[in-house]
Design an enzyme around this catalytic site. Structure first.
Site, PDB file in Angstrom:
ATOM      1  N   GLY A 111      28.051  14.118  20.894  1.00 29.87           N
ATOM      2  CA  GLY A 111      28.110  15.281  20.012  1.00 29.87           C
ATOM      3  C   GLY A 111      28.146  16.575  20.797  1.00 29.87           C
TER       4      GLY A 111
ATOM      5  CB  THR B 196      19.132  14.120  10.891  1.00 34.60           C
ATOM      6  OG1 THR B 196      20.076  15.177  10.609  1.00 34.60           O
ATOM      7  CG2 THR B 196      18.094  14.623  11.881  1.00 34.60           C
TER       8      THR B 196
ATOM      9  N   PRO C 247      14.178  13.741  14.968  1.00 35.81           N
ATOM     10  CG  PRO C 247      13.200  13.610  12.864  1.00 35.81           C
ATOM     11  CD  PRO C 247      13.207  12.955  14.206  1.00 35.81           C
ATOM     12  CG  ASN C 248      12.787  20.054  14.652  1.00 29.63           C
ATOM     13  OD1 ASN C 248      12.591  20.527  15.759  1.00 29.63           O
ATOM     14  ND2 ASN C 248      13.002  20.809  13.579  1.00 29.63           N
TER      15      ASN C 248
ATOM     16  CG  HIS D 201      18.275  23.327   8.383  1.00 27.35           C
ATOM     17  ND1 HIS D 201      17.275  22.738   7.642  1.00 27.35           N
ATOM     18  CD2 HIS D 201      17.945  23.147   9.692  1.00 27.35           C
ATOM     19  CE1 HIS D 201      16.381  22.205   8.455  1.00 27.35           C
ATOM     20  NE2 HIS D 201      16.756  22.446   9.702  1.00 27.35           N
ATOM     21  CG  HIS D 202      23.393  25.573  10.034  1.00 31.63           C
ATOM     22  ND1 HIS D 202      24.444  24.697   9.854  1.00 31.63           N
ATOM     23  CD2 HIS D 202      22.526  24.948  10.868  1.00 31.63           C
ATOM     24  CE1 HIS D 202      24.224  23.594  10.554  1.00 31.63           C
ATOM     25  NE2 HIS D 202      23.065  23.725  11.174  1.00 31.63           N
TER      26      HIS D 202
ATOM     27  CE  LYS E 184      19.561  19.481   8.561  1.00 32.65           C
ATOM     28  NZ  LYS E 184      19.958  18.686   9.747  1.00 32.65           N
TER      29      LYS E 184
END
Length: 283
Positions: free
Chosen positions: A11, A111, A134-135, A166-167, A170
């Site tokens: 990614g 995620t 996940p974070n 979130h943005h 996402k």
């Protein structure tokens, strides 16, 4: 500066992939060796850094070849290699298989992966160290521990709501972090999240059910990440909040976790393990 460890990033073209490149420039025991993107990416064959000084690493979709080369380099001249997955949920299972086959430990920051991918990660953990995060913010890991403590102390007399933002691009909702926070509350109460989660409310007759854990989601602008867990009782309310203002927080946390993974035995791990936080609540 001492030995450096090969780092492979799934990614690489995404927000976190590019943040990791910037974090590596600021100093790290890792050196980027593999930059992996989807076979459909328009950037295949190009320099992986979208801005700033070039890394000399080209983007590829051949994960097996990159992992094999990193593993060989680690054996020949380095103490170890680590892979990070910040791609998409649908690719996690295949990446876990590839890492297990190559013998390269894996940090999963992606995620939105399903039960089948979760099962694949568990299988991979029989061969390699797998850290599911996940974070990767250190602060969020501490938040998870505080939430577990609060849930255990307050009990089901307090209603729980989890809000995250979130943005707008996402993909998964609620966020993986929000779900982990919900799991921490449910576990502390001796329940499973599936039993008590409420993901949507709509209509004229939707009161909150006793013992439920409600989720609300915001997707807007360029919000990096915000999570608030509210415990509401009769006459009082406790709120625990984490707000991220810079994605570099996640990148630095991911590199810290990757360094912790070096030399770890096969198994499943989380950010609490990286911080040395022992869970004592609900289990």
């Amino acid at each position: 500066m001492g030995a450096t460890h090969p780092l492979i990033v799934f990614g690489i073209t995404g927000r976190m992939g590019q943040s990791l490149i910037r974090a590596l420039r600021e100093g790290s025991p890792f050196q980027l060796q593999g930059a992996i993107a989807s076979p459909a990416s328009a950037r295949l064959g190009r320099e992986c850094a979208a801005d700033g000084p070039p890394t000399g690493v080209l983007i590829t979709a051949d994960a097996a070849a990159v992992l094999k080369a990193a593993a060989l380099k680690a054996v020949a001249s380095e103490p170890g290699a680590v892979a990070m997955d910040f791609s998409v949920g649908g690719a996690v299972a295949a990446h876990a298989q590839a890492c297990a086959q190559a013998g390269v430990p894996l940090l999963v920051g992606a995620t939105g992966f399903d039960a089948a991918a979760q099962a694949e990660l568990k299988r991979a953990a029989h061969k390699i160290a797998v850290l599911i995060a996940p974070n990767t913010s250190v602060g969020v890991a501490v938040l998870g521990e505080l939430v577990a403590q609060a849930a255990a102390a307050l009990g089901e007399g307090y209603d729980v709501e989890i809000a995250e933002a979130h943005h707008r691009t996402k993909r998964d909702a609620p966020s993986g972090t929000a779900l982990r926070l919900g799991e921490a509350v449910a576990q502390a109460r001796g329940r499973t999240l599936e039993e008590v989660a409420v993901y949507a409310r709509y209509g004229k007759d939707t009161p909150g059910a006793h013992g439920s854990i409600g989720f609300s989601v915001t997707r807007a602008g360029d919000i990096v990440g915000e999570h608030t867990v509210t415990f509401a009782g009769a006459g009082e309310r406790l709120e625990l909040t984490h707000r991220a203002s810079d994605r570099m927080t996640f990148a630095q946390g991911a590199l810290r976790a990757a360094a912790w993974l070096l030399g770890r035995p096969a198994g499943l791990y989380g950010m609490q393990d990286v911080l040395g936080v022992q869970k004592k609540h609900g289990q």
